[in-house]
Scaffold this active site. Structure first.
Site, PDB file in Angstrom:
ATOM      1  N   CYS A 133     -30.305   0.530  30.192  1.00  0.00           N
ATOM      2  CA  CYS A 133     -31.618  -0.938  30.255  1.00  0.00           C
ATOM      3  C   CYS A 133     -31.197  -0.155  32.277  1.00  0.00           C
ATOM      4  O   CYS A 133     -30.223  -0.711  33.035  1.00  0.00           O
ATOM      5  CB  CYS A 133     -31.321  -2.028  30.894  1.00  0.00           C
ATOM      6  SG  CYS A 133     -32.797  -3.042  31.622  1.00  0.00           S
ATOM      7  N   CYS A 136     -31.377  -3.379  34.330  1.00  0.00           N
ATOM      8  CA  CYS A 136     -30.695  -4.676  34.109  1.00  0.00           C
ATOM      9  C   CYS A 136     -29.407  -4.172  35.321  1.00  0.00           C
ATOM     10  O   CYS A 136     -28.621  -4.618  35.790  1.00  0.00           O
ATOM     11  CB  CYS A 136     -29.947  -4.414  32.769  1.00  0.00           C
ATOM     12  SG  CYS A 136     -31.004  -5.065  31.686  1.00  0.00           S
ATOM     13  N   ASP A 137     -29.003  -2.086  34.874  1.00  0.00           N
ATOM     14  CA  ASP A 137     -28.126  -2.021  36.070  1.00  0.00           C
ATOM     15  C   ASP A 137     -28.413  -1.334  36.867  1.00  0.00           C
ATOM     16  O   ASP A 137     -27.491  -1.064  37.697  1.00  0.00           O
ATOM     17  CB  ASP A 137     -27.559  -1.068  34.877  1.00  0.00           C
ATOM     18  CG  ASP A 137     -27.053  -1.978  33.052  1.00  0.00           C
ATOM     19  OD1 ASP A 137     -26.466  -3.647  33.630  1.00  0.00           O
ATOM     20  OD2 ASP A 137     -26.489  -1.952  32.898  1.00  0.00           O
TER      21      ASP A 137
END
Length: 305
Positions: A133, A136-137
């Site tokens: 993701c 997300c990261d």
């Protein structure tokens, strides 16, 4: 054991839309979500193909609007992971990681999750440079070198997103052409921070405490190349999140078979969204499925009264 008229498994666009419809009908309903409401839509940086937003909308914002609307109408949302569904007469028992409950109608809208590469080093390096993701990261890799593996819309969108953070982005794809839509490809080719690595597959990931490099194999020549990166984002497709169902309902190619009214092979169990066997998997199609499933759940309960 708590009893509900409708339990929805999955809090993505399909599940939340179904929740909106059953909540408006004043049914005793519960939505179970394993992680956070919004599903994969909440992990998308920018959404340009959902009607009503002429200039696009971020995935997290759209997902949060779905959630707010469902809760305003009275839907109960619980963060819990479904582990098993079993039949108990006309009722369905849902076992979760936080206890069990029963329902008259179950709507399965658990969606799909990212596929893994399945190569040496991947499992050991998840969370240590390997991610599924980008939104997300991605912020952890600001001004660093990263790779995105895949050639579809999601992979190209993630490469474009990461190009605003990382020093260099490599897009690794096993074929000589990408599968992403033309508009996304045009943006990609115009971005000087992104370098294409076509006709390559990942042979293994190297690193001990953190990812150090990808070893790529040229699918034409067979030559190996060591690509030093700090992060690798895998975006090679999806697979249905159906472990909790076992063989309870009919499946095709791993997805749930339904009719046009979202009925599965088991009476009282409906399915909606990307978890269904179908051709197109988009937010708009998931919302349509969820609306049908929600209305069908209402009809089924009314016919029992």
């Amino acid at each position: 054991m708590d009893r509900y008229e409708v339990v929805i498994i999955g809090g993505g666009p399909a599940g939340l839309t179904a929740g909106i419809y059953v909540a408006r009908s004043r049914l005793r309903a519960l939505l179970l979500e394993a992680a956070f409401p919004g599903g994969n839509a909440a992990l998308t940086d920018q959404i340009d193909n959902y009607p009503g937003f002429p200039f696009g909308i971020s995935g997290p914002e759209l997902a949060d609007r779905f959630r707010q609307q469902a809760e305003r109408l009275g839907l109960e949302i619980r963060i819990a992971e479904a582990k098993k569904i079993a039949l108990e007469g006309d009722l369905k028992r849902i076992d979760t990681d936080k206890g069990s409950l029963v329902a008259d109608i179950v709507i399965v809208a658990a969606g799909v999750r990212r596929r893994e590469l399945g190569v040496p080093g991947e499992t050991e390096l998840v969370g240590k440079g390997v991610s599924y993701c980008a939104t997300c990261d991605g912020p952890f890799f600001e001004n660093r070198r990263v790779a995105v593996v895949g050639g579809g819309d999601s992979a190209v969108e993630e490469a474009l997103y990461l190009s605003g953070l990382a020093e260099r982005v490599y897009l690794v794809h096993r074929r000589d052409t990408l599968r992403a839509n033309r508009m996304a490809q045009e943006k990609l080719l115009a971005n000087n921070r992104i370098e294409l690595k076509l006709n390559r597959v990942v042979e293994r990931l190297e690193g001990e405490k953190m990812l150090k490099a990808l070893v790529l194999k040229d699918t034409v020549t067979g030559d190996l190349e060591r690509l030093e990166v700090d992060g690798a984002f895998v975006s090679i497709g999806m697979k249905p999140a159906l472990e909790f169902l076992g063989n309870l309902v009919e499946l095709k190619e791993g997805y749930i078979v339904t009719d046009e009214n979202m009925h599965t092979s088991v009476p009282g169990i409906l399915a909606a969204g990307d978890i269904r066997y179908k051709t197109d998997r988009q937010i708009a199609t998931a919302v349509g499925d969820g609306a049908i499933a929600g209305m069908e759940a209402v009809r089924l309960l009314e016919n029992r009264r």
